[in-house]
Scaffold this active site. Structure first.
Site, short mmCIF file in Angstrom:
data_model
loop_
_atom_site.label_atom_id
_atom_site.label_comp_id
_atom_site.label_asym_id
_atom_site.label_seq_id
_atom_site.Cartn_x
_atom_site.Cartn_y
_atom_site.Cartn_z
N CYS A 199 -92.55 11.91 -38.65
CA CYS A 199 -91.78 11.71 -39.89
C CYS A 199 -92.51 12.23 -41.12
O CYS A 199 -91.89 12.61 -42.10
CB CYS A 199 -91.41 10.24 -40.05
N GLN A 250 -87.53 -15.78 -12.19
CA GLN A 250 -86.23 -15.15 -11.96
C GLN A 250 -85.15 -16.24 -12.01
O GLN A 250 -85.41 -17.32 -12.52
CB GLN A 250 -86.23 -14.41 -10.62
N HIS A 277 -92.33 8.98 -32.62
CA HIS A 277 -91.67 8.12 -33.61
C HIS A 277 -91.21 6.80 -33.01
O HIS A 277 -91.48 5.72 -33.55
CB HIS A 277 -90.47 8.82 -34.25
N CYS A 302 -95.15 7.87 -39.32
CA CYS A 302 -95.72 8.49 -38.11
C CYS A 302 -95.90 10.00 -38.33
O CYS A 302 -95.35 10.58 -39.26
CB CYS A 302 -94.85 8.22 -36.88
#
Lengths: 370, 370
Positions: free
Chosen positions: B310, B190, B336, B307
C-alpha cells in the site's frame, strides 16, 4: 547536456573489455552491467525492493506489451513508468520491433511500419518509427530504442540488405520524432550474419550521432562462435565514448565473451525464465535444482553465492517448493539468477579496473561448463 | 516446565476478550493473533523475511501435505520444519485430520484411523492418532494438534455424537503417543452445531489436561450467527489459563467476533487465497482490486494501510499486474491481507489492554461491511 552519457573509466590494455559508468536521469550505473527484464512493467516474480537488494541498476521494459496493456496513456497518467512500477533507478524500453516481428503470421510490414494483431485480444494494431517513439516518450524510460527489424537466422542476403536499409530509414524517423530531452534514444545495428551489412548499418547509424548504440539480431539461433565473430567485427565500428548494448543476450558465458569484446550493457529473459523452470546459473554452469538428485541435498543452491536464496534455503527445500508448485520456489531461483549475473558483471568490472580481464576470462572458463 | 504456556495479561472487564502472551520454544507471541497458513512449508507467495516484516509470530503448516510431500522423514533429516523452511519463530502443525476427512470418496474411517488415497499420486495411505502424532513429532512444530474428525455441516446428531466420542478416544491415544517435551499437543473440541456435544467434548478433553485447546468444526458452512452462538457456549468451557484456538477462521469480522468471545489464536487460508484472486481486506470490507473500476485509480490499495504494497504501489498498477498475470500482483495482495489481519489483532490487543474492547468492537462495525 545529454540525458544519458557513457563515461569510459578503464579500457583493458590487452582485450576489448572496458569499465565505465552510464549516467542517466535516474542515477549512474557501473558497466558492464546486466539489465533484468520487466516486460510488462514487472521483473517476473521480483519486487522493486528485491531488485535493489541484488544491486540491479537499469531494468528493461517493453513497448509492445505496455502499448497493448495497460496502454502508454495510462502509464503516462500514472506519472510515467518509473512511478507506475515504483522503480527509481534506470529504465530502458525496447521499441517493440522485436516482439512485433516475432508475431510472423500476424503482421504485415510496409515502409510506414508494421500492422499486427494483438496477442491479447486479436485487435488490429500498428507500430512504426513515429508511433513507437511516441509511445516510448509517454512511458518515459531513461533510454528508449529505435524501431527496427530484427531479421531471423538464417536470412537471405538480399532480404537482410533491404531490411537494414529500411531499419536505417526508420532510425532517422525515430530521431526526428523524438523530442524528450530527459531521455536518450539509442540506435540499433542490424545486418544478420553478414559482416558488410553490419558495417553498413553501423556506419549509417554512427553518422546519425545517436547517444548510444545497440547491437541487435544476435543470439537468434546462430552458433555462439559465429555470434562472437560478428561481435569482434561490429563492436569496434561503434564510437568508444558511447555505450554499447548487446540485446537479448544473457547466458553467463555470452556475457563474459561480450564484455571481452567491448560490450557494456546486456539484457535477456533467460535468467528469469530458466529460474521459473527450476534451473539456476552458477560459475560451474547450470544446475537443475528441481531434479530428484537434490531431494535430500541440504546444502545451498550455489555454495559460492551470497544471495538471500542461497544463504537461507537448501536445494532440498527449493526442490520441494517446485514439486509442490509453491511460488516461493521460483522467487528464490529468480533472485539467485539475477544476483548471479549482476555480480558476475561487477566482478568482471573489478578485474577490468585492475587490467586483469584476461585472467578473469581464463579463470571463468576453467570452471564453467556451457 | 511446559513447552508452551499461555500467560493471561488482561481480561476485558465487560466482554470475553482477553490479551495474553503465548510462550513457545521459538519465542513468545502476543495474543490475540492471526497465524498465516503455510500448508506445504511455505506461506503461499511469501518469503520468511516478508513474514517477519509484517510481524507474523506463529505460522501454520499441515501434517497431511508434508507427510505426503516431501515426507516427514525428509523434513526431520533437514533438521525439522523450522530449519527446512527457514522460519525461526513459532510453528503449529494441524494434524491432517481435516484434510483426510475432506477427501470424502477417497477415505475410509475405522477406530484405528483413516485409510485414504493421496491426492498427489493416488497411493494408499493411512493416518491415525499415533501416526499423525509421530509425523508431527518428526516435523517438530512448537504446537501440534490431536488427530480429530471435523464433521461436515449439517451433520446428523447420532453421527456427530459417535464422532466426538471417537475424537475423544483418539485424543487420548495422541496424548499417549506424544513424547516430545519441546512441543505441546493441543486438544480439539468438536461437536458440530450441538451444544450438548460441544459441552461433552470440552469436558472430556479438559479432563485430559491438554496444554491448550482448539475449537474445531466451525466456519464449515453454517451461518455466522450460529457460529457465534456456539462460540458463546463453548469458549467459557475451556480453562482460562490455557490458549484457545479457533481453527480455520480468517475473515476480519469473524476474528473480531471470536476475540470478543475469548479466542486467542486463529488461522485460515482465506487472506492468502482471496489475495491470489485479486481481492484485499480492508476495514471497510473487501475490495476486488482486479476490477475494471480501478484501472485508473492511482491511489493505494487501502489508504489506511502502511504495508509495503500500500505504501509503494497503486490500485491501477496492482490491477495491471493481475491482468498481465504477473506474480508480483498476488505477492502484493498477499502481503497486504496478512499484514491487515495481523495488525487488526494487534490493534484489538491494544484496545483490550486499555479495557476498551467494546469500543473497538463498536468502531469496527461502524465501518465494516461483511
Amino acid at each position: 547536456m545529454a540525458a544519458v552519457s557513457y563515461e569510459l573509466v578503464k579500457q583493458c590494455s590487452k582485450t576489448g573489455a572496458r569499465a565505465g559508468i552510464l549516467h542517466t536521469p535516474h542515477g549512474s550505473f557501473e558497466t558492464p552491467m546486466f539489465m533484468p527484464v520487466g516486460t510488462q512493467a514487472s521483473v517476473k516474480a521480483m519486487s522493486p525492493a528485491e531488485l535493489k537488494t541484488i544491486n540491479a541498476g537499469m531494468i528493461l521494459s517493453n513497448t509492445y506489451h505496455l502499448y497493448l496493456r495497460p496502454g502508454h496513456d495510462l502509464v503516462e497518467e500514472a506519472g510515467g513508468l518509473h512511478k507506475f512500477m515504483n522503480w527509481e533507478r534506470g529504465i530502458l524500453t525496447d521499441s517493440g520491433g522485436f516482439q512485433v516481428f516475432s508475431l510472423s503470421d500476424l503482421r504485415k510490414i510496409t515502409e510506414e511500419g508494421v500492422k499486427f494483431r494483438s496477442h491479447i485480444d486479436g485487435s488490429e494494431q500498428f507500430l512504426g518509427p513515429e508511433r513507437a517513439t511516441e509511445v516510448q516518450m509517454a512511458l518515459g524510460a531513461d533510454i528508449i530504442m529505435a524501431f527496427d527489424e530484427c531479421i531471423p537466422y538464417p536470412a537471405d542476403y538480399n532480404y537482410a540488405k533491404d531490411s537494414i536499409m529500411r531499419t536505417t530509414r526508420w532510425a532517422r524517423r525515430c530521431l526526428d520524432a523524438h523530442t524528450r530531452k530527459d531521455q536518450a534514444l539509442f540506435g540499433i545495428v542490424q545486418g544478420g550474419m553478414y559482416k558488410d551489412l553490419r558495417a553498413q548499418s553501423a556506419k549509417d547509424l554512427v553518422e546519425m550521432d545517436f547517444p548510444g548504440y545497440a547491437i541487435g539480431g544476435l543470439s537468434v539461433g546462430e552458433p555462439k562462435p559465429l555470434m562472437y565473430e560478428l561481435l569482434d567485427h561490429t563492436a569496434p565500428l561503434l564510437p568508444a565514448h558511447k555505450a554499447r548494448y548487446l540485446m537479448g543476450v544473457g547466458s553467463p558465458d555470452c556475457l563474459v565473451e561480450g564484455v571481452m569484446r567491448g560490450i557494456d550493457m546486456f539484457d535477456c529473459v533467460l535468467p528469469t525464465r530458466i529460474a521459473r523452470n527450476g534451473t539456476i546459473m552458477t560459475r560451474r554452469g547450470k544446475v537443475v535444482v528441481r531434479n530428484a538428485e537434490y531431494a535430500r541435498d541440504f546444502g545451498p543452491m550455489d555454495d559460492q553465492c551470497s544471495c538471500y536464496a542461497c544463504k537461507n534455503f537448501s536445494r532440498a527445500y527449493v526442490r520441494h517448493l517446485f514439486k509442490a508448485e509453491e511460488i516461493l520456489g521460483l522467487r528464490l531461483t529468480t533472485i539467485h539468477n539475477l544476483h548471479f549475473l549482476i555480480k558476475l558483471m561487477g566482478e568482471m568490472r573489478e578485474a577490468i579496473l585492475q587490467d586483469a580481464a584476461a585472467d578473469f576470462y581464463k579463470e571463468f572458463w576453467s570452471a564453467y561448463k556451457a
